[in-house]
Design an enzyme around this catalytic site. Structure first.
Site, mmCIF file in Angstrom:
data_model
loop_
_atom_site.group_PDB
_atom_site.id
_atom_site.type_symbol
_atom_site.label_atom_id
_atom_site.label_comp_id
_atom_site.label_asym_id
_atom_site.label_seq_id
_atom_site.Cartn_x
_atom_site.Cartn_y
_atom_site.Cartn_z
ATOM 1 N N THR A 178 -55.936 29.130 -1.171
ATOM 2 C CA THR A 178 -55.795 30.216 -0.249
ATOM 3 C C THR A 178 -55.146 30.180 1.213
ATOM 4 O OG1 THR A 178 -56.383 31.374 -2.506
ATOM 5 C CG2 THR A 178 -56.849 32.846 -0.888
ATOM 6 N N PHE A 180 -55.924 32.882 4.261
ATOM 7 C CA PHE A 180 -56.242 33.795 4.683
ATOM 8 C C PHE A 180 -55.327 34.105 6.364
ATOM 9 C CE2 PHE A 180 -59.399 32.564 2.408
ATOM 10 C CZ PHE A 180 -59.771 33.757 1.123
#
Length: 280
Positions: A178, A180
């Site tokens: 993921t 960010f």
């Protein structure tokens, strides 16, 4: 980055032990605290108000794609993207101490995490239970004491809430990451590190005009491009683009100027050092 030593707190969405907290812990050198908030919007508000020095928002997952709530928020806020953190998402199955796999009937986590662990869930015939976030499901399990319930979260969440890890790396695919973005009230300090530039723009509904606008970026490496419906106008779309390059570079600056001239709306979300390695 812009005076990292002044950033005492990094805000993230979720509970301690979430992947957002892992991103926050690795976002800013010199930051001494992290603080979780219930929503992405509250993360941005905390940074805007000065309650937090920086914030992190997830913008895309390598398996599930774009995280649209965050992307929409980035187009609306006046905050600047000053960097990025890429977190390796490694899900663990956890339960109360002493509980065995045979006792589990249900498994709780955030919906994307459940979707990423379908092979294991189907193998055992467990009932999936959607929760607000991964670490929150671990926290709730520790508080409820339910022996037929397991949670899917990070190993850090298991440690924080006193749960026993029954299996590690349970995600269906190993390339689960993921990304960010790091938010701050000010633009990042210029540096020689490899950069990425993110922008959002809209064009008028004229045949071929979108292609003409994108042609302004020819010769640049676009690492991401996607469209999103505008929330203030039906059947109108915003284009989100990530460019590998610094907005101060003459070639990139010329391309951005071309997009700004043609677009009916445009915003440079940030030009920032790109993540060169993963964490977590």
């Amino acid at each position: 980055m812009n005076d990292p030593s002044a950033a005492v707190t990094v805000a993230y969405q979720g509970n301690p032990g979430s992947y957002g907290e892992i991103a926050a812990l690795n976002a800013v050198p010199g930051a001494t605290t992290t603080r979780g908030y219930p929503t992405f919007h509250e993360v941005a508000q905390a940074v805007e108000s000065g309650e937090a020095g920086y914030g992190v928002l997830p913008v895309e997952n390598s398996l599930m794609g774009a995280i649209h709530q965050s992307i929409d928020l980035l187009s609306e806020t006046d905050l600047h993207v000053t960097g990025e953190v890429v977190v390796r998402v490694s899900h663990c199955l956890m339960a109360l101490p002493g509980v065995t796999l045979e006792e589990i009937r249900r498994v709780a986590s955030q919906q994307p995490a459940l979707d990423q662990c379908t092979v294991l869930i189907r193998k055992h015939g467990w009932q999936p239970v959607a929760a607000h976030d991964t670490a929150g499901s671990a926290k709730n399990l520790a508080q409820s004491g339910e022996r037929d319930l397991a949670a899917i979260a990070s190993s850090r969440a298991a440690e924080l809430y006193g749960l026993n890890i029954l299996q590690s790396n349970i995600e269906d695919e190993p390339f689960n990451f993921t990304r960010f973005m790091i938010l701050h009230r000010h633009e990042p300090t210029p540096s020689s590190a490899p950069h990425k530039t993110s922008l959002v723009f809209a064009v008028r509904h004229t045949p071929g005009f979108l292609v003409e606008t994108l042609n302004e970026l020819r010769g640049l490496n676009l690492s991401r491009i996607e469209s999103r419906p505008r929330r203030d106008r039906a059947w109108s779309y915003l284009m989100y683009v990530d460019i590998e390059g610094d907005a101060r570079d003459p070639k990139v600056a010329q391309a951005l100027a071309g997009v700004l001239r043609k677009a009916s709306y445009a915003k440079i979300i940030g030009s920032y050092p790109m993540a060169l390695e993963t964490v977590g």
